[in-house]
Every structure is written in C-alpha cells, then in structure tokens.
Design an enzyme around this catalytic site. Structure first.
Site, PDB file in Angstrom:
ATOM      1  N   SER A 145       0.848  -1.185   0.000  1.00 51.30           N
ATOM      2  CA  SER A 145       0.000   0.000   0.000  1.00 51.30           C
ATOM      3  C   SER A 145       0.888   1.240   0.000  1.00 51.30           C
ATOM      4  O   SER A 145       2.108   1.146   0.073  1.00 51.30           O
ATOM      5  CB  SER A 145      -0.904   0.016   1.233  1.00 51.30           C
ATOM      6  OG  SER A 145      -0.127   0.362   2.364  1.00 51.30           O
ATOM      7  N   LYS A 146       0.232   2.390  -0.039  1.00 52.74           N
ATOM      8  CA  LYS A 146       0.957   3.665  -0.116  1.00 52.74           C
ATOM      9  C   LYS A 146       2.001   3.817   0.989  1.00 52.74           C
ATOM     10  O   LYS A 146       2.996   4.500   0.814  1.00 52.74           O
ATOM     11  CB  LYS A 146      -0.039   4.826  -0.041  1.00 52.74           C
ATOM     12  CG  LYS A 146      -0.760   5.061  -1.337  1.00 52.74           C
ATOM     13  CD  LYS A 146      -0.967   6.561  -1.559  1.00 52.74           C
ATOM     14  CE  LYS A 146      -1.474   6.852  -2.950  1.00 52.74           C
ATOM     15  NZ  LYS A 146      -2.921   6.986  -3.010  1.00 52.74           N
ATOM     16  N   ARG A 147       1.737   3.192   2.130  1.00 54.60           N
ATOM     17  CA  ARG A 147       2.681   3.285   3.246  1.00 54.60           C
ATOM     18  C   ARG A 147       4.067   2.779   2.837  1.00 54.60           C
ATOM     19  O   ARG A 147       5.077   3.150   3.400  1.00 54.60           O
ATOM     20  CB  ARG A 147       2.207   2.409   4.417  1.00 54.60           C
ATOM     21  CG  ARG A 147       1.173   3.052   5.288  1.00 54.60           C
ATOM     22  CD  ARG A 147       0.748   2.091   6.367  1.00 54.60           C
ATOM     23  NE  ARG A 147       0.174   0.867   5.799  1.00 54.60           N
ATOM     24  CZ  ARG A 147       0.530  -0.349   6.131  1.00 54.60           C
ATOM     25  NH1 ARG A 147       1.472  -0.533   7.015  1.00 54.60           N
ATOM     26  NH2 ARG A 147      -0.067  -1.393   5.584  1.00 54.60           N
ATOM     27  N   HIS A 148       4.096   1.843   1.894  1.00 59.39           N
ATOM     28  CA  HIS A 148       5.360   1.217   1.512  1.00 59.39           C
ATOM     29  C   HIS A 148       6.047   1.919   0.341  1.00 59.39           C
ATOM     30  O   HIS A 148       7.113   1.520  -0.087  1.00 59.39           O
ATOM     31  CB  HIS A 148       5.128  -0.252   1.127  1.00 59.39           C
ATOM     32  CG  HIS A 148       4.414  -1.029   2.179  1.00 59.39           C
ATOM     33  ND1 HIS A 148       3.183  -1.603   1.975  1.00 59.39           N
ATOM     34  CD2 HIS A 148       4.750  -1.326   3.449  1.00 59.39           C
ATOM     35  CE1 HIS A 148       2.798  -2.227   3.072  1.00 59.39           C
ATOM     36  NE2 HIS A 148       3.730  -2.060   3.979  1.00 59.39           N
TER      37      HIS A 148
END
Ligand code: GLU
Length: 476
Positions: free
Chosen positions: A245-248
């Site tokens: 996800s965007k976190r990564h």
C-alpha cells in the site's frame, strides 16, 4: 515448437499499480525471450466497475516502461458475440445450465452454509430443471444467469509452473456463473474464451487467480480445448508483510515517473519481485533481463517490495548515465537559465554519484542557484573547534584565496596543493581548515569534495561564499 503467445489482461478498474506492472513485465519478458507475441487485452466486462481514464493510464504506463505490445488493446466489451456463441455451445452440450434463483435465495443458501461451516457455493437447485420448466420461465421473462455444470464427483488437477501440481475435488468447485442476467459474460467465461481464441500459450498472472483456475480448467475440458501453461506469480507485500500500500511507497506505476525514477531501474527492481535469477547479480539491463528471465525460476514465496532497495538501484542507474543524459532528464522537473547552465552541469556532475532520484536535481538547483546559501552558521564550526577559532581561520583562508589566480581554480588538484601548503605553513590542522572551507563553499554539512566545488564556482563566487560564511559566523 508453438509460437509463444502471452497476454497482459488488466481490468480497467483503476490505474496500473506495481503488482500489475510486474505481471505485465513477466509476460513481456517471456514473449521477448521466446520471440513470441505480447497482447494487451482489456477485461472490461464488469461494466459497473470501470474507471474513466484507466485504459489510457495502462497504455501510458506500458509505454513509459517500454513494454510494447504486439497486438491490442483488445477490448472484451467489443467481443460479446464471441462469448455468447461459446455460451450457447456449452448450453447445447449440457455443460452449462440456466439458473433462475433470486439474489435473496442465494443469500439464504450462503447463510446456511456459513452456519454449517460448509464451503459457500451454489447448491445446484436449477441443475435439475426440466427443459419445459426452463422454456416456460424464459417465456415468462424470468431473470436468469448461465452457470457452468461442474461435474459432481472426481477432481480437477493442473500443473502450475510456480505452484506445482494443484488438485481440487470437484465437489468443492462452484457452478460458476458464465453469463450474467444482462447477458454479459463474467470474467471467467470471457477470459477462457479469449485465451483460447488468441492462442495464448502461457497464462502468467497474479496468484489471486489461482483459486479460479480449476473452474477454467473445467471449461477448457468441456470445450475440448488444449490447456495453456499456467504460471501464477507470488503476491507482492510491503516489508512488514502486509498487502502493498501507499505506506510502503508509491503504488501507481506512473507515479515513479513523477518522482524521478528511471524506467529501466524500476523494471530491474520489479523483475526481482518473485524471480530469482540464482546468480550473484542484481543490476540487469533490459537486454539481460530478456535473456536471463525464466518462468521456472519464479518463487512461490511472497515477494517483498522494499523502496530503499529501489532507491539504491535507481541510484546505480543514475550513476551510470552520461552527464548529458542526466541533464536532459532533469528537464522534466526544472528549467535552468542559460547563464546558469554551465555551472549547474558542473554541480550536477559532482552530485551524480549520490543521487537516488532524478527529481533531487531540483533540490540541487534550489540550493546552488541562489545569490547566497541558507544554512545555520553553527555547521561551519568543526566538532573539535570553536567559533572564535573558525572566524580567524576563515579570515586567513579568504586572504590566501585572494592571492590565488582564477586559472588555478580551473584545476581542482592545483587548489588542493595550494591548501596543503597553506595548512603546513600556518601550522594548522586539516580539519580546522578544510571543514569550514567546505561548508562555506557548498553551504552543506554533507557535500561533494570542496576543491571540485571551488573549481566549479570559480574564484569570485568562491570568495563571495566564504565572505558570507565569515559574516554569518561573526553575527553568531
Ligand atoms: N482481468 C484480470 C485482472 O485484472 C486478469 C486475470 C488474468 O490474467 O487472467 O487481474
């Protein structure tokens, strides 16, 4: 040997993401390696989930990454007659049947199965409808779907190139809907019909489709069609082992263009998400990827997407660029005034080895192409020194530099010698001189070499920065 035909078959339900790019890349590599055909097929039969602009985004992304297709984009929504033809054939053969069950009934069946901890699937009520019943219901305009008549006993097996032999008891396979009540095919029917019609030899797709494959195999068997080779690609997870996800890091494939990555670097990185070349090597040119890539060396363990690794890899690619190429690419992010061009190119060259993304050039421009640097004067003082001492030393450096010729600035080793002599003569330490000199010259705590920077700046600019540094420190 049969000509290899592969396809990338995204549903236009969103923009191309990293997982989709990996699927496209593996298909493309396999096609190019085997001198085969790479087809782009748009699976848009789920009309309710279409996202505007998705097809253009997919095409643009494939183009930026250089994954050229030999055929397509082929839109499934333009091939409805073909699916209908095969659906009719399946019905005729008794391999499919009409189902008139309402959504409420299906929900009820599901609920009961869940309570009894059974696999949730259609209970087959309409399998036993007589021809007359069916005709009557259709005449009455009853809404219905077409379902696959999965054999009730036995099992279905296939060999997956990555996951090995998979066997599923037919009793656990759902009577898959093939045509929806509006007459549109489901993914499953359209996908299998197209793979057959397009003579696809290798189905290379995400692992999430593995559970659907037995249904597809049954369809192939019922149609008496030869099976393609199946190769499901492992999931791509973040370093914390959760869904990417965007976190990564950015998940949209084209986002990497905006952030200043090189397409070759991203492809190199993506290629290693699941494929293990089994050699001590990480940097592969596209040509090398094509020759080395092998579907049989794809792991089933989930692949970990580590953005730091990508940044490192991108840095390696940037390092290997010709300066002109790098400067050209930077034009996507900034415009440099004519009079600054020469100096800017020198500064970029000095930073090239440390860049992780092309876009960082913007920071370089913002830092160097200004009248004076902005920094905290404290950083001029070396750890072992004091502001007072540094003020004196900067004063000595300025006096010395005023006596140095501009032509000595054109050679950084010449400047180096001059300063070595200066340090000896004044009986100073290297650190007490070179630290404040470098910080004043670059305006940075961490920077490229001071003499190269001085050479890039020239005498006048170098003196100006030193005088400014001195003033900053005197003001405190
Ligand atoms: N349309 C499917 C998807 O978007 C493709 C699955 C397949 O390649 O068979 O993932």
């Amino acid at each position: 040997m049969k000509k290899v035909v592969v396809r990338f078959a995204p549903s236009p339900t969103g923009f191309l993401h990293i997982g989709g790019l990996r699927t496209a890349l593996f298909n493309w590599l396999w096609a190019r390696k085997n001198k085969g055909k790479f087809i782009l097929r748009i699976e848009d039969t789920d009309q309710g989930r279409l996202v505007e602009g998705a097809v253009d985004n997919i095409k643009e992304a494939l183009q930026w990454y250089g994954l050229d297709f030999d055929e397509g984009p082929i839109l499934q929504s333009e091939r409805l007659e073909l699916y209908k033809k095969y659906a009719d054939e399946l019905l005729e053969k008794g391999s499919a049947y009409q189902c008139f069950c309402s959504a409420e009934r299906l929900a009820e069946v599901r609920k009961v199965q869940e309570v009894n901890k059974q696999a949730t699937k259609y209970d087959g009520l309409c399998r036993s409808l007589s021809k007359e019943d069916v005709t009557q219901k259709i005449k009455a305009g009853d809404s219905h779907v077409l379902r696959l008549k999965v054999p009730q006993d036995g099992s279905t097996s296939f060999d997956d190139l990555v996951y090995g032999k998979i066997t599923v008891a037919n009793a656990n396979i759902d009577d898959q809907v093939l045509l929806k009540s509006d007459g549109w095919p489901t993914y499953h029917l359209a996908n299998v019909v197209d793979d057959h019609d397009m003579a696809v030899t290798h189905v290379i797709r995400a692992e999430e489709w593995l559970p659907s494959t037995p249904k597809h195999i049954i369809l192939y068997q019922m149609m008496d069609w030869p099976l393609p080779v199946f190769s499901h690609l492992p999931m791509v997870l973040g370093p914390d082992k959760t869904k990417l996800s965007k976190r990564h890091g950015a998940v949209a494939a084209l986002e990497y263009k905006k952030l200043g990555y090189l397409p070759e670097a991203v492809l190199n990185f993506i290629a290693l998400l699941g494929w293990n070349p089994k050699i001590e090597k990480e940097i592969f040119s596209i040509k090398e990827l094509i020759s080395e890539f092998d579907l049989s060396k794809v792991n089933k363990a989930s692949a970990i997407f580590n953005i730091e690794k990508l940044d490192w890899m991108n840095g390696q690619y940037i390092k290997n660029l010709e300066l002109d190429q790098l400067l050209n690419m930077s034009k996507n992010f900034l415009e440099i005034k004519k009079e600054d061009k020469l100096f800017f190119s020198k500064v970029v060259r000095l930073h090239q080895d440390r860049l992780k993304k092309i876009k960082e050039i913007v920071e370089i421009a913002n830092h160097y192409l200004v009248a004076s640097y902005k920094y905290d004067p404290k950083i001029l003082v070396p750890k072992s020194g004091s502001p007072e001492e540094t003020i004196i030393i900067l004063g000595l450096i300025i006096t010395k530099l005023k006596t140095v010729d501009q032509k000595d600035f054109d050679q950084d080793d010449r400047l180096k010698n001059i300063f070595e002599e200066f340090i000896q003569e004044k009986e100073l330490t290297n650190k007490s001189v070179l630290w404040p000199l470098r910080v004043a010259i670059t305006g940075l705590e961490k920077s490229p070499g001071v003499f190269e920077m001085m050479s890039a700046l020239g005498k006048q600019k170098a003196l100006q920065h030193l005088e400014e540094g001195l003033k900053k420190l005197q003001k405190g």
